[in-house]
Design an enzyme around this catalytic site. Sequence first.
Site, PDB file in Angstrom:
ATOM      1  N   ASP A 172       0.908  -1.267   0.061  1.00 52.23           N
ATOM      2  CA  ASP A 172       0.101   0.035   0.005  1.00 52.23           C
ATOM      3  C   ASP A 172       0.746   1.126  -0.002  1.00 52.23           C
ATOM      4  OD1 ASP A 172      -1.875   2.226   1.005  1.00 52.23           O
ATOM      5  OD2 ASP A 172      -3.124   0.613   1.242  1.00 52.23           O
TER       6      ASP A 172
ATOM      7  N   TYR B 192     -13.627  12.626  -6.520  1.00 52.82           N
ATOM      8  CA  TYR B 192     -12.210  12.062  -7.292  1.00 52.82           C
ATOM      9  C   TYR B 192     -11.500  13.295  -7.683  1.00 52.82           C
ATOM     10  CZ  TYR B 192      -9.153  10.658 -10.975  1.00 52.82           C
ATOM     11  OH  TYR B 192      -8.050  10.461 -11.825  1.00 52.82           O
TER      12      TYR B 192
ATOM     13  N   ILE C 198     -25.323   2.770 -23.942  1.00 50.40           N
ATOM     14  CA  ILE C 198     -26.103   3.805 -23.321  1.00 50.40           C
ATOM     15  C   ILE C 198     -25.362   5.094 -23.093  1.00 50.40           C
ATOM     16  CG2 ILE C 198     -27.197   4.322 -21.274  1.00 50.40           C
ATOM     17  CD1 ILE C 198     -27.921   1.217 -20.935  1.00 50.40           C
TER      18      ILE C 198
HETATM   19  N1  LIG Z   1      -6.598   6.661 -17.124  1.00 53.95           N
HETATM   20  C1  LIG Z   1      -6.873   8.107 -17.320  1.00 53.95           C
HETATM   21  O1  LIG Z   1      -7.513   8.435 -18.183  1.00 53.95           O
HETATM   22  C2  LIG Z   1      -6.213   8.908 -16.458  1.00 53.95           C
HETATM   23  C3  LIG Z   1      -6.590  10.264 -16.523  1.00 53.95           C
HETATM   24  C4  LIG Z   1      -6.240  11.449 -15.345  1.00 53.95           C
HETATM   25  C5  LIG Z   1      -5.420  11.078 -14.605  1.00 53.95           C
HETATM   26  N2  LIG Z   1      -5.231   9.501 -14.406  1.00 53.95           N
HETATM   27  C6  LIG Z   1      -4.423   9.071 -13.030  1.00 53.95           C
HETATM   28  O2  LIG Z   1      -3.356   8.114 -13.403  1.00 53.95           O
HETATM   29  C7  LIG Z   1      -3.079   7.447 -12.580  1.00 53.95           C
HETATM   30  C8  LIG Z   1      -2.890   6.057 -13.099  1.00 53.95           C
HETATM   31  O3  LIG Z   1      -4.399   5.534 -13.550  1.00 53.95           O
HETATM   32  P1  LIG Z   1      -4.882   4.384 -14.175  1.00 53.95           P
HETATM   33  O4  LIG Z   1      -5.909   4.724 -15.481  1.00 53.95           O
HETATM   34  O5  LIG Z   1      -3.515   3.642 -14.670  1.00 53.95           O
HETATM   35  O6  LIG Z   1      -5.598   3.452 -13.327  1.00 53.95           O
HETATM   36  P2  LIG Z   1      -5.450   2.173 -12.863  1.00 53.95           P
HETATM   37  O7  LIG Z   1      -6.649   1.911 -11.749  1.00 53.95           O
HETATM   38  O8  LIG Z   1      -5.483   1.129 -13.710  1.00 53.95           O
HETATM   39  O9  LIG Z   1      -4.127   2.365 -11.933  1.00 53.95           O
HETATM   40  C9  LIG Z   1      -3.943   2.601 -10.618  1.00 53.95           C
HETATM   41  C10 LIG Z   1      -3.186   1.650  -9.678  1.00 53.95           C
HETATM   42  O10 LIG Z   1      -2.981   1.923  -8.409  1.00 53.95           O
HETATM   43  C11 LIG Z   1      -3.131   0.979  -7.663  1.00 53.95           C
HETATM   44  N3  LIG Z   1      -3.646   1.305  -6.141  1.00 53.95           N
HETATM   45  C12 LIG Z   1      -4.738   1.503  -5.858  1.00 53.95           C
HETATM   46  N4  LIG Z   1      -4.770   2.088  -4.626  1.00 53.95           N
HETATM   47  C13 LIG Z   1      -3.488   1.854  -4.278  1.00 53.95           C
HETATM   48  C14 LIG Z   1      -2.713   1.871  -2.793  1.00 53.95           C
HETATM   49  N5  LIG Z   1      -3.543   2.204  -1.845  1.00 53.95           N
HETATM   50  N6  LIG Z   1      -1.433   1.446  -2.843  1.00 53.95           N
HETATM   51  C15 LIG Z   1      -0.933   1.103  -3.951  1.00 53.95           C
HETATM   52  N7  LIG Z   1      -1.190   0.985  -4.981  1.00 53.95           N
HETATM   53  C16 LIG Z   1      -2.587   1.335  -5.364  1.00 53.95           C
HETATM   54  C17 LIG Z   1      -4.158   0.071  -8.487  1.00 53.95           C
HETATM   55  O11 LIG Z   1      -3.927  -1.304  -7.952  1.00 53.95           O
HETATM   56  C18 LIG Z   1      -3.776   0.199  -9.809  1.00 53.95           C
HETATM   57  O12 LIG Z   1      -2.877  -0.669 -10.396  1.00 53.95           O
HETATM   58  C19 LIG Z   1      -4.059   7.632 -11.278  1.00 53.95           C
HETATM   59  O13 LIG Z   1      -3.616   8.291 -10.327  1.00 53.95           O
HETATM   60  C20 LIG Z   1      -5.100   8.474 -12.157  1.00 53.95           C
HETATM   61  O14 LIG Z   1      -5.574   9.204 -11.259  1.00 53.95           O
HETATM   62  C21 LIG Z   1      -5.757   8.543 -15.222  1.00 53.95           C
END
Ligand SMILES: NC(=O)c1ccc[n+]([C@@H]2O[C@H](COP(=O)([O-])OP(=O)(O)OC[C@H]3O[C@@H](n4cnc5c(N)ncnc54)[C@H](O)[C@@H]3O)[C@@H](O)[C@H]2O)c1
Length: 320
Positions: A53, A141, A200
């Site tokens: 974590d 969020y 949808i």
């Molecule tokens: N995908 C998008 O379009 C997008 C857009 C803007 C910002 N982001 C940001 O980019 C980052 C990655 O997003 P993503 O799309 O890869 O999402 P994702 O959910 O695939 O990746 C997030 C990862 O964080 C891990 N995680 C969650 N809580 C945790 C914890 N307490 N300790 C350790 N690991 C933890 C999850 O297991 C997951 O592997 C995030 O911070 C998200 O807010 C993503």
Amino acid sequence: MSMRVLITGGAGFIGVHLANQLVRRGAAVRVLDDLSSGDPASLSPSVNFNRGDVRDVPKLWSLLQGVDVVFHLAARVSVPASVLYPREYNDVNVGGTVALLEACRDVGVKRVVLASSATVYGDQPSWPITEDMPPNPAVPYAVSKLAAERYLFTIGRLSGFETVALRIFNAYGPGQPLPPTHAPVIPLFMQQIIGRGSVIIFGDGRQTRDFVYIDDVVDALITAATASNIDQEVINVGSGQETSLLQLVDTICSVVNAHANVIENSEASGGIRHLVADLTKARQLLKYKPRTQLVDGLRKFYEQDARFGARAHAGKALVG
Ligand SMILES: NC(=O)c1ccc[n+]([C@@H]2O[C@H](COP(=O)([O-])OP(=O)(O)OC[C@H]3O[C@@H](n4cnc5c(N)ncnc54)[C@H](O)[C@@H]3O)[C@@H](O)[C@H]2O)c1
């Protein structure tokens, strides 16, 4: 590239692409992920994967030894889930960021790159959206990502390490998760259209988003690890192209060669009305130039992702 990095959330969608690209460029990559949604199976064998974590400071102390740059991606990422579980989003996205920053201060990391989000802008009176527009977060969020940015810059400044926050717009590409609830629109629509189901759309479908292909996001993240003169900056990372959800459906249909049965749920809110990035700052500070147009990115997603590609190949075999 002789850089040593830690990626929190490195088993997630963006994290896996980032980790594997960094390995290809010769970096030494450690990943910390609790696997609450991620999956380390697609990580290169050269990545040092650690399950845990991001709020576990003693674990961070040991993982940060010898690390030059941290990419902080670990977060809960669903907008609708954050409305249901705001405490969880605050705990992980804000608490996790503060824990990480404390550990970075203690160990003496040089730079932290935060994956922030375009959702911090909320609805704005005009668009494309520039970084100097006052944030207007409308969901927990978005609030959590804005709070993470503020802690990033404050603790970085007080502790003497460099910080940069990339406000990523709607990233998409192979490996993007498709959870049973609250799925992101592109993989969801693609699955529904390929499966001949109904699509949808919340709202009237004319709300616009900036869909950015994963390789462009990864390029921006990697440049942010080494670029000069970006300390304490927020920088947009998008495609710079505005696409309505109805246009998105049409484009997916053309890529997968299928027809969509669109149902508009106009009673439901379609969320932010217009989200499209102004990329002037990214171009100036990161020399960023998105390389993948939506139709090309969707095609790559369709062809490279086993969930869709398998169907595509099965289809081709049937036809010919
Ligand atoms: N995908 C998008 O379009 C997008 C857009 C803007 C910002 N982001 C940001 O980019 C980052 C990655 O997003 P993503 O799309 O890869 O999402 P994702 O959910 O695939 O990746 C997030 C990862 O964080 C891990 N995680 C969650 N809580 C945790 C914890 N307490 N300790 C350790 N690991 C933890 C999850 O297991 C997951 O592997 C995030 O911070 C998200 O807010 C993503």
